[in-house]
Each structure stands twice: as structure tokens, then as C-alpha cells.
Design a protein around this motif. Structure first.
Motif, PDB file in Angstrom:
ATOM      1  N   UNK A  42       0.832  -1.197   0.000  1.00  0.00           N
ATOM      2  CA  UNK A  42       0.000   0.000   0.000  1.00  0.00           C
ATOM      3  C   UNK A  42       0.871   1.253   0.000  1.00  0.00           C
ATOM      4  N   UNK A  43       0.218   2.393  -0.191  1.00  0.00           N
ATOM      5  CA  UNK A  43       0.937   3.665  -0.181  1.00  0.00           C
ATOM      6  C   UNK A  43       1.658   3.873   1.141  1.00  0.00           C
ATOM      7  N   UNK A  44       1.043   3.443   2.232  1.00  0.00           N
ATOM      8  CA  UNK A  44       1.660   3.603   3.541  1.00  0.00           C
ATOM      9  C   UNK A  44       2.945   2.823   3.708  1.00  0.00           C
ATOM     10  N   UNK A  45       3.140   1.785   2.885  1.00  0.00           N
ATOM     11  CA  UNK A  45       4.334   0.950   3.009  1.00  0.00           C
ATOM     12  C   UNK A  45       5.580   1.626   2.449  1.00  0.00           C
ATOM     13  N   UNK A  46       5.425   2.499   1.463  1.00  0.00           N
ATOM     14  CA  UNK A  46       6.600   3.051   0.776  1.00  0.00           C
ATOM     15  C   UNK A  46       6.654   4.571   0.790  1.00  0.00           C
ATOM     16  N   UNK A  47       5.721   5.233   1.440  1.00  0.00           N
ATOM     17  CA  UNK A  47       5.678   6.698   1.428  1.00  0.00           C
ATOM     18  C   UNK A  47       6.852   7.306   2.188  1.00  0.00           C
ATOM     19  N   UNK A  48       7.137   8.559   1.895  1.00  0.00           N
ATOM     20  CA  UNK A  48       8.054   9.366   2.696  1.00  0.00           C
ATOM     21  C   UNK A  48       7.227   9.944   3.842  1.00  0.00           C
ATOM     22  N   UNK A  49       7.593   9.627   5.075  1.00  0.00           N
ATOM     23  CA  UNK A  49       6.797  10.033   6.236  1.00  0.00           C
ATOM     24  C   UNK A  49       6.734  11.555   6.360  1.00  0.00           C
ATOM     25  N   UNK A  50       5.636  12.047   6.931  1.00  0.00           N
ATOM     26  CA  UNK A  50       5.382  13.484   7.029  1.00  0.00           C
ATOM     27  C   UNK A  50       6.546  14.285   7.611  1.00  0.00           C
ATOM     28  N   UNK A  51       7.208  13.809   8.704  1.00  0.00           N
ATOM     29  CA  UNK A  51       8.312  14.611   9.255  1.00  0.00           C
ATOM     30  C   UNK A  51       9.462  14.811   8.281  1.00  0.00           C
ATOM     31  N   UNK A  52       9.559  13.953   7.269  1.00  0.00           N
ATOM     32  CA  UNK A  52      10.659  14.048   6.312  1.00  0.00           C
ATOM     33  C   UNK A  52      10.266  14.771   5.022  1.00  0.00           C
ATOM     34  N   UNK A  53       9.034  15.230   4.931  1.00  0.00           N
ATOM     35  CA  UNK A  53       8.572  15.918   3.727  1.00  0.00           C
ATOM     36  C   UNK A  53       9.172  17.329   3.642  1.00  0.00           C
ATOM     37  N   UNK A  54       9.586  17.705   2.444  1.00  0.00           N
ATOM     38  CA  UNK A  54      10.033  19.073   2.194  1.00  0.00           C
ATOM     39  C   UNK A  54       8.832  19.864   1.678  1.00  0.00           C
ATOM     40  N   UNK A  55       8.333  20.794   2.502  1.00  0.00           N
ATOM     41  CA  UNK A  55       7.147  21.571   2.167  1.00  0.00           C
ATOM     42  C   UNK A  55       7.502  23.028   1.914  1.00  0.00           C
ATOM     43  N   UNK A  56       6.656  23.700   1.151  1.00  0.00           N
ATOM     44  CA  UNK A  56       6.820  25.126   0.877  1.00  0.00           C
ATOM     45  C   UNK A  56       5.693  25.892   1.547  1.00  0.00           C
ATOM     46  N   UNK A  80      15.208  26.742  -1.244  1.00  0.00           N
ATOM     47  CA  UNK A  80      14.723  25.409  -0.906  1.00  0.00           C
ATOM     48  C   UNK A  80      14.764  24.486  -2.112  1.00  0.00           C
ATOM     49  N   UNK A  81      14.352  24.988  -3.261  1.00  0.00           N
ATOM     50  CA  UNK A  81      14.350  24.179  -4.478  1.00  0.00           C
ATOM     51  C   UNK A  81      15.763  23.735  -4.835  1.00  0.00           C
ATOM     52  N   UNK A  82      16.710  24.654  -4.743  1.00  0.00           N
ATOM     53  CA  UNK A  82      18.099  24.321  -5.084  1.00  0.00           C
ATOM     54  C   UNK A  82      18.678  23.329  -4.088  1.00  0.00           C
ATOM     55  N   UNK A 119      20.961  17.332  15.527  1.00  0.00           N
ATOM     56  CA  UNK A 119      19.638  17.445  16.120  1.00  0.00           C
ATOM     57  C   UNK A 119      18.498  17.521  15.123  1.00  0.00           C
ATOM     58  N   UNK A 120      18.782  17.294  13.829  1.00  0.00           N
ATOM     59  CA  UNK A 120      17.739  17.296  12.806  1.00  0.00           C
ATOM     60  C   UNK A 120      18.258  16.581  11.571  1.00  0.00           C
ATOM     61  N   UNK A 121      17.354  16.311  10.635  1.00  0.00           N
ATOM     62  CA  UNK A 121      17.769  15.682   9.380  1.00  0.00           C
ATOM     63  C   UNK A 121      18.548  16.706   8.570  1.00  0.00           C
ATOM     64  N   UNK A 122      19.822  16.457   8.272  1.00  0.00           N
ATOM     65  CA  UNK A 122      20.636  17.450   7.565  1.00  0.00           C
ATOM     66  C   UNK A 122      20.095  17.729   6.157  1.00  0.00           C
ATOM     67  N   UNK A 123      20.242  18.985   5.749  1.00  0.00           N
ATOM     68  CA  UNK A 123      19.858  19.405   4.413  1.00  0.00           C
ATOM     69  C   UNK A 123      21.102  19.616   3.556  1.00  0.00           C
ATOM     70  N   UNK A 124      20.891  19.586   2.257  1.00  0.00           N
ATOM     71  CA  UNK A 124      21.997  19.819   1.341  1.00  0.00           C
ATOM     72  C   UNK A 124      22.638  21.179   1.617  1.00  0.00           C
ATOM     73  N   UNK A 139      20.899  14.327  -0.364  1.00  0.00           N
ATOM     74  CA  UNK A 139      20.033  13.596   0.559  1.00  0.00           C
ATOM     75  C   UNK A 139      18.942  12.907  -0.233  1.00  0.00           C
ATOM     76  N   UNK A 140      18.382  11.875   0.379  1.00  0.00           N
ATOM     77  CA  UNK A 140      17.271  11.173  -0.263  1.00  0.00           C
ATOM     78  C   UNK A 140      16.503  10.402   0.806  1.00  0.00           C
ATOM     79  N   UNK A 141      15.180  10.530   0.753  1.00  0.00           N
ATOM     80  CA  UNK A 141      14.343   9.810   1.701  1.00  0.00           C
ATOM     81  C   UNK A 141      14.606  10.171   3.144  1.00  0.00           C
ATOM     82  N   UNK A 142      15.035  11.422   3.390  1.00  0.00           N
ATOM     83  CA  UNK A 142      15.264  11.854   4.758  1.00  0.00           C
ATOM     84  C   UNK A 142      16.604  11.436   5.336  1.00  0.00           C
ATOM     85  N   UNK A 143      17.500  10.910   4.511  1.00  0.00           N
ATOM     86  CA  UNK A 143      18.821  10.489   4.992  1.00  0.00           C
ATOM     87  C   UNK A 143      19.898  11.056   4.074  1.00  0.00           C
ATOM     88  N   UNK A 144      21.092  11.272   4.631  1.00  0.00           N
ATOM     89  CA  UNK A 144      22.207  11.781   3.836  1.00  0.00           C
ATOM     90  C   UNK A 144      22.778  10.651   2.992  1.00  0.00           C
TER      91      UNK A 144
END
Length: 292
Positions: free
Chosen positions: A67-81, A93-95, A250-255, A271-276
Motif C-alpha cells: 500500500x501507499x503507507x508501506x513506501x511513502x516518505x513520512x510526514x516529518x521528512x517531507x520538504x514543504x513550501x 529550498x528548491x536548489x 539534532x535534525x535531518x541534515x539538508x543539502x 540527501x534522499x528519503x530523509x537520509x544523507x
């Protein structure tokens, strides 16, 4: 007098399709997905199909129960605008994230009002008077229980490549893209930062720095750079350099972010999927090679 060496009849060309040969091999049909997968393994052993075809067919079979829940990127790891963000912040943010699509929220992160295509930001650059709302595309929402087969069909039918996943209470649970679904069939879709495991995890660069995988074991870092890195807190235990640095920061590192550890500067490259996935690593002048 008959020819003692008569010509052998020409072998008939096998004109059966791949699917016909596979169907004949597994007839009578298996009674469960597990038996079908076992039949595919046997087909590979008997050279009916190759390893890549077997892996893809197995992925299709297993995907039927996902299901979608099995492979989704979890909400805390989403990059939102945030729609209220200025143009420069949006562009940054886009870059930094290098995504092509972004969920856009207004006020609360749960209030997703549309999807922004990164390429549409160019329109704002050429015509600053445009309202970003005019560039938003409708957001597609799917439940966590949505089957991947159905989701893939929807992606192909409506040409949307991203969907917001919601839980049973209507809250945002994560997001899923068409790439996430296809990777269940063909395996991870590689990009310019992807390297086969056998190719290594530390690479020298022309400027005398190094490209280091986030999955590299801490012991390997210590050995390669001649440093000593203590394992985070007493009650924490990290195996990889990516996990340790994320904990230290203390947080998921960003590029583009960097952190100094054991006399080494670790700059996030990808980064990809919330991990470096990759760091750029270089010694920091004047700092001893011990953990910080």
C-alpha cells in the motif's frame, strides 16, 4: 548408394514469446504468490528467464500486496513550501533539495493547498507580478491503504506524479511519488550520486577533499582518516556516519549544511528519503583529529 553422412535437418526456430515460454514452464499454475515466486526462481535456474526479469516479475507480484503507507516518505521528512515565503527562500529550498515538485501549505503544515513545480518558479523570475497561487497545481490525496497497483494506474491516468498520503483521521501521513512505486518493480532508480556497493564508499576528489557515503561505518571513517570518533551519547549507538552526524546536529541534515566532527568538516552533498546519501569531507586546519 545412399549418402553415409546425410545432412541434419535444420533446427526449428523457437518462435514462442517470452510470456508463452514462462506460462508453459509454470503450468499447471501455482496456488499462491509464494509458489509463483518459487516457480520464477526455478525458471531462472533453468535459463527460461534471466535474473533481471525474475527480479522485476517478483517485484510486480509483491507489489500487489503493498500500500501507499508501506513506501511513502513520512510526514516529518517531507520538504514543504510555505506559500507566504519570499521568492528567494523558495528558490533556496528548491536548489537545496533538488526536488521537482513540492507540496505547498498555508498557515499550518497540515493545510496543503496545492503542488508547486520547481520549473514554474522560472515564471516568477520573469514576471514577478504573478501570484504564486496561480502556479499551484491541484494536490492529490490518497489513503494509506491505497494499493500500489491502483496508485500506479492513477498516476498514469491523471499524469500526476506525486500524491499526499493521509491517515484514517484525515491527517497528513506522508507523500508518495511515481518513482517510489516504480522502484518496487525495478529496484532503486539511480541518479548521478548513486554508486554500486562494490564500488566503495570513500572517493578522493581533485581538491584533496573526499566524497563519503552517509552509510559508511564509523569504524571505516576512523581507519580511513586516522581519527577517533566517540559514539554519540552513552545511551545511543550509531553504526553509520550519517546517523551519528544527524544526531549531533539534532535534525535531518539538508543539502549544503555542514558539521565539524573529529577535526573533519562534513558538508551534505545529497540527501534522499530523509537520509544523507553523500558528504563532502575535508580536514579542518588547526583542529586535532579527535571527536567533538
Amino acid at each position: 548408394m545412399s549418402d553415409p553422412h546425410p545432412a541434419r535437418p535444420a533446427e526449428r526456430e523457437d518462435k514462442r514469446s517470452f510470456l508463452q515460454k514462462l506460462a508453459e514452464f509454470i503450468h499447471p499454475g501455482p496456488d499462491s504468490p509464494e509458489e509463483l515466486i518459487e516457480a520464477l526462481v526455478e525458471a531462472e535456474d533453468n535459463k527460461v528467464i534471466n535474473a533481471e526479469s525474475r527480479a522485476m516479475l517478483e517485484g510486480v507480484i509483491r507489489m500487489a500486496d503493498m500500500t501507499a503507507g508501506d513506501v511513502m516518505v513520512a510526514a516529518p521528512r517531507m520538504d514543504l513550501i510555505d506559500i507566504a515565503s519570499p521568492y528567494d527562500a523558495l528558490l533556496h529550498l528548491v536548489i537545496d533539495t533538488a526536488h521537482s515538485r513540492f507540496p505547498v501549505f498555508e498557515g499550518d503544515r497540515e493545510n496543503i493547498i496545492g503542488i508547486l513545480m520547481a520549473k514554474d518558479l522560472l515564471k516568477l523570475q520573469r514576471a514577478p507580478e504573478l501570484n504564486i497561487r496561480a502556479l499551484l497545481r491541484p494536490a492529490v490525496f490518497v489513503p494509506e491503504s491505497k494499493g500500489l497497483n491502483d496508485l500506479l494506474r492513477d498516476f498514469r491516468g491523471n499524469r500526476n506524479h506525486l500524491a499526499i498520503v493521509i491517515d484514517e483521521f484525515g491527517r497528513t501521513a506522508g507523500l508518495i511519488t511515481i518513482e517510489d512505486v516504480l522502484e518496487q518493480i525495478v529496484g532503486e532508480i539511480e541518479d548521478e550520486f548513486d554508486v554500486a556497493e562494490d564500488d566503495g564508499d570513500i572517493f578522493g576528489l581533485p581538491d584533496r577533499s573526499f566524497r563519503v557515503s552517509g552509510d559508511t561505518a564509523i569504524e571505516r571513517i576512523e581507519e580511513a582518516f586516522g581519527v577517533r570518533i566517540s559514539s554519540a551519547d552513552a545511551d545511543q549507538d550509531f553504526d553509520t556516519i550519517g546517523g551519528l552526524i544527524a544526531h549531533k546536529m539534532g535534525h535531518v541534515p539538508k543539502r549544503g549544511e555542514h558539521h565539524v566532527l573529529a577535526g573533519l568538516s562534513f558538508t551534505v552533498q545529497h540527501t534522499r528519503g530523509g537520509a544523507v546519501r553523500w558528504f563532502k569531507v575535508s580536514p579542518v586546519a588547526g583542529l586535532p583529529a579527535t571527536a567533538r
